[in-house]
Write an enzyme that holds these catalytic residues in place. Structure first.
Site, short mmCIF file in Angstrom:
data_model
loop_
_atom_site.label_atom_id
_atom_site.label_comp_id
_atom_site.label_asym_id
_atom_site.label_seq_id
_atom_site.Cartn_x
_atom_site.Cartn_y
_atom_site.Cartn_z
CE LYS A 9 -9.17 34.42 -13.57
NZ LYS A 9 -9.74 33.12 -13.14
CE1 TYR A 49 -13.07 32.28 -17.27
CE2 TYR A 49 -14.18 34.31 -16.63
CZ TYR A 49 -13.06 33.50 -16.62
OH TYR A 49 -11.92 33.89 -15.95
CG ASN A 112 -7.96 31.43 -10.42
OD1 ASN A 112 -8.38 32.45 -10.93
ND2 ASN A 112 -8.08 30.24 -10.99
CG HIS A 115 -8.08 33.87 -18.40
ND1 HIS A 115 -8.81 32.70 -18.46
CD2 HIS A 115 -7.79 34.21 -19.69
CE1 HIS A 115 -8.96 32.36 -19.74
NE2 HIS A 115 -8.35 33.26 -20.50
CD GLU A 126 -9.54 32.84 -23.76
OE1 GLU A 126 -8.39 33.24 -23.43
OE2 GLU A 126 -10.05 31.78 -23.33
O1 CDP Z 1 -8.35 29.39 -15.45
P1 CDP Z 1 -8.07 27.94 -15.80
O2 CDP Z 1 -7.99 27.70 -17.28
O3 CDP Z 1 -6.89 27.41 -15.04
O4 CDP Z 1 -9.31 27.09 -15.22
P2 CDP Z 1 -10.71 26.70 -15.87
O5 CDP Z 1 -10.97 25.29 -15.51
O6 CDP Z 1 -10.76 27.08 -17.31
O7 CDP Z 1 -11.76 27.60 -15.06
C1 CDP Z 1 -11.92 28.97 -15.36
C2 CDP Z 1 -12.02 29.73 -14.05
O8 CDP Z 1 -13.21 29.34 -13.36
C3 CDP Z 1 -10.90 29.44 -13.05
O9 CDP Z 1 -9.73 30.17 -13.34
C4 CDP Z 1 -11.54 29.85 -11.74
O10 CDP Z 1 -11.53 31.26 -11.56
C5 CDP Z 1 -12.99 29.41 -11.97
N1 CDP Z 1 -13.25 28.08 -11.35
C6 CDP Z 1 -13.92 28.03 -10.13
O11 CDP Z 1 -14.27 29.08 -9.57
N2 CDP Z 1 -14.15 26.81 -9.54
C7 CDP Z 1 -13.79 25.66 -10.15
N3 CDP Z 1 -14.06 24.49 -9.57
C8 CDP Z 1 -13.13 25.70 -11.39
C9 CDP Z 1 -12.87 26.94 -11.97
MG MG Z 2 -9.48 27.86 -18.73
#
Ligand code: CDP
Ligand code: MG
Length: 137
Positions: A9, A49, A112, A115, A126
């Site tokens: 990222k 997303y 974070n 991805h 994806e």
């Molecule tokens: O990336 P991952 O699959 O671990 O998490 P996700 O639940 O699929 O969420 C996608 C992305 O959204 C995360 O990697 C974060 O960058 C963002 N996110 C966020 O900004 N705040 C949250 N409460 C949850 C996710």
């Molecule tokens: Mg995810």
């Protein structure tokens, strides 16, 4: 062989961690079969997303992901989808295990670092957003 989509990222790229992150995946035995430096557009973000549209963090997430370049790659290997998510660590770096990429390099819950696809159907969907057949080896 199983494949997954990984994004380094914008935060981790800007912070200079790309080399260490790629080195880690290679050290774990995964093969790089596609890679590019690019900027995510709002249209790509909406596709990538799609399942997050409407969530309270969605606008901030898209703002961040389109703010600066990122690296997209496809990794191949045995059980690569689950293993890469384990290596990446929990979404929120505050909850990520020691030694995971997010624990080491993430800035916060949105910025974070990485991805990775969460299941085979997501990986196929994806990968097709980011790479043509000709760009995959
Ligand atoms: O990336 P991952 O699959 O671990 O998490 P996700 O639940 O699929 O969420 C996608 C992305 O959204 C995360 O990697 C974060 O960058 C963002 N996110 C966020 O900004 N705040 C949250 N409460 C949850 C996710
Ligand atoms: Mg995810």
């Amino acid at each position: 062989m199983e494949k997954t989509l990984v994004l380094i990222k914008p935060d981790a790229l800007a912070d200079g961690h790309s080399g260490d992150i790629i080195k880690r995946y290679e050290a774990e035995g995964f093969k790089l079969v596609a890679l590019k430096l690019m900027r995510m557009t709002r249209s790509i973000a909406a596709k990538h997303y799609a399942e997050h549209i409407g969530r309270p963090y969605y606008d901030g997430l898209v703002e961040f992901m389109t703010s600066a370049p990122l690296i997209a790659m496809v990794l191949e290997g045995e059980n690569v989808i689950a293993r890469v998510r384990e290596i990446n660590g929990a979404t929120n770096p505050a909850n990520a295990a020691e030694g995971t990429i997010r624990k080491l390099y993430a800035r916060d819950n949105t910025k974070n670092a990485v991805h990775a696809s969460d299941r085979p159907s997501s990986a196929a969907r994806e990968i097709a957003i980011f790479f043509s057949e000709l760009e995959q080896f």
